[in-house]
Design a protein around this motif. Structure first.
Motif, PDB file in Angstrom:
ATOM      1  N   ASN A 186       5.071   6.003  -3.911  1.00  0.00           N
ATOM      2  CA  ASN A 186       5.280   5.286  -5.171  1.00  0.00           C
ATOM      3  C   ASN A 186       6.760   5.100  -5.498  1.00  0.00           C
ATOM      4  OD1 ASN A 186       2.558   5.023  -5.516  1.00  0.00           O
ATOM      5  ND2 ASN A 186       2.372   6.472  -7.210  1.00  0.00           N
ATOM      6  N   GLY A 187       7.608   5.954  -4.969  1.00  0.00           N
ATOM      7  CA  GLY A 187       9.042   5.793  -5.192  1.00  0.00           C
ATOM      8  C   GLY A 187       9.579   4.531  -4.552  1.00  0.00           C
ATOM      9  N   VAL A 201       4.048   1.721   2.488  1.00  0.00           N
ATOM     10  CA  VAL A 201       5.304   2.383   2.124  1.00  0.00           C
ATOM     11  C   VAL A 201       5.124   3.894   1.999  1.00  0.00           C
ATOM     12  CG1 VAL A 201       6.264   0.348   1.010  1.00  0.00           C
ATOM     13  CG2 VAL A 201       4.923   1.919  -0.361  1.00  0.00           C
ATOM     14  N   ASP A 202       6.049   4.614   2.610  1.00  0.00           N
ATOM     15  CA  ASP A 202       6.095   6.079   2.543  1.00  0.00           C
ATOM     16  C   ASP A 202       7.522   6.475   2.901  1.00  0.00           C
ATOM     17  OD1 ASP A 202       5.273   8.677   2.219  1.00  0.00           O
ATOM     18  OD2 ASP A 202       4.231   8.824   4.134  1.00  0.00           O
ATOM     19  N   PRO A 203       8.174   7.359   2.142  1.00  0.00           N
ATOM     20  CA  PRO A 203       9.578   7.653   2.426  1.00  0.00           C
ATOM     21  C   PRO A 203       9.852   8.206   3.821  1.00  0.00           C
ATOM     22  CG  PRO A 203       9.013   8.404   0.233  1.00  0.00           C
ATOM     23  CD  PRO A 203       7.724   7.999   0.893  1.00  0.00           C
ATOM     24  N   GLY A 220      -2.303  -1.417  -3.264  1.00  0.00           N
ATOM     25  CA  GLY A 220      -3.311  -0.446  -2.876  1.00  0.00           C
ATOM     26  C   GLY A 220      -2.710   0.945  -2.839  1.00  0.00           C
ATOM     27  N   HIS A 221      -3.574   1.950  -2.913  1.00  0.00           N
ATOM     28  CA  HIS A 221      -3.120   3.349  -2.842  1.00  0.00           C
ATOM     29  C   HIS A 221      -3.973   4.101  -1.832  1.00  0.00           C
ATOM     30  CE1 HIS A 221      -1.518   2.175  -6.823  1.00  0.00           C
ATOM     31  NE2 HIS A 221      -0.547   3.013  -6.512  1.00  0.00           N
ATOM     32  N   LEU A 222      -3.314   4.936  -1.059  1.00  0.00           N
ATOM     33  CA  LEU A 222      -3.994   5.754  -0.069  1.00  0.00           C
ATOM     34  C   LEU A 222      -3.487   7.181  -0.196  1.00  0.00           C
ATOM     35  CD1 LEU A 222      -5.870   6.025   2.366  1.00  0.00           C
ATOM     36  CD2 LEU A 222      -4.020   5.189   3.812  1.00  0.00           C
ATOM     37  N   VAL A 278       0.860  -1.187   0.000  1.00  0.00           N
ATOM     38  CA  VAL A 278       0.000   0.000   0.000  1.00  0.00           C
ATOM     39  C   VAL A 278       0.891   1.230   0.000  1.00  0.00           C
ATOM     40  CG1 VAL A 278      -1.774   1.323   1.212  1.00  0.00           C
ATOM     41  CG2 VAL A 278      -1.878  -1.183   1.190  1.00  0.00           C
ATOM     42  N   SER A 279       0.776   2.019  -1.058  1.00  0.00           N
ATOM     43  CA  SER A 279       1.570   3.234  -1.205  1.00  0.00           C
ATOM     44  C   SER A 279       0.780   4.433  -0.696  1.00  0.00           C
ATOM     45  CB  SER A 279       1.929   3.443  -2.681  1.00  0.00           C
ATOM     46  OG  SER A 279       2.530   4.706  -2.882  1.00  0.00           O
TER      47      SER A 279
END
Length: 214
Positions: free
Chosen positions: A87-88, A135-137, A103-105, A80-81
């Protein structure tokens, strides 16, 4: 792996991760270089994030003889991005597990309150049967990450890992207080947040550096 003072937080200290993260932080790193390094680091981080996936024995034939091998068991995996910068990291993870569901949030941080505001959510079915890797930077204040995980739990997710490049003690305290059951995998715990909610020393705005915007 480097031990952390936070429960359920794993800091990756592999030499390749440290090297690539240092290059990522440098102000002179180009947009193309930033994307490439983020993808490479995320692929390395995926190994740790997927460490607890279940396996099952299967009987196979090699060119020489039968044997018992192991394959991933059950409904497997969902990434899940958290848009847009997530997305990176997502790209590198999908290089390793191309069959994973995605998935996308959509969340953005209100500049005045620093609180997360949701604007988009699209998730696969059967979330309760999948290992869900978010995932999130950056894990800065921890509010967006905690809000994202709350949404996933409401959608039925039970096994969740949060993966980020950078974190800070303030954000980790807030996140682990909200979700003590969720494992965090990070490449570094930086010094602090500044008055604007940016990680110091950090690497700047990950989304802007990934996509060449300001």
């Amino acid at each position: 792996m480097q031990p952390s003072s936070f429960p359920n937080v794993t800091v990756l200290d592999h030499p390749l991760v440290r090297h690539k993260l240092t290059r990522l932080r440098q102000v002179e790193t180009s947009t193309a270089g930033f994307r490439r390094l983020t993808r490479e680091i995320s692929l390395l981080m995926a190994y740790e994030a997927t460490r607890d996936m279940k396996l099952e024995d299967v009987e196979i034939e090699t060119p020489l003889e039968p044997m018992t091998g192991q394959l991933l068991s059950g409904k497997k995996l969902c990434f899940v991005s958290i848009l847009r910068a997530g997305n990176g990291i997502l790209d590198g993870m999908l290089d390793l597990v191309p069959a994973a569901r995605v998935g996308h949030l959509g969340l953005y941080r209100d500049p005045a309150t620093l609180e997360p505001v949701e604007y988009y959510i699209k998730l696969p079915e059967d979330m309760g049967e999948r290992l869900c890797i978010v995932v999130d930077p950056m894990l800065a204040t921890g509010h967006s990450a905690a809000a994202a995980v709350t949404k996933l739990k409401q959608a039925g997710a039970r096994q969740i890992v949060f993966v980020c490049l950078l974190s800070v003690p303030e954000g980790l305290r807030a996140f682990t207080a909200a979700h003590p059951d969720v494992k965090v995998v990070t490449a570094a715990i930086d010094r602090e947040l500044d008055d604007h909610g940016y990680i110091r020393p950090g690497l700047g705005d990950a989304g802007d550096r990934l996509f060449g915007t300001k």
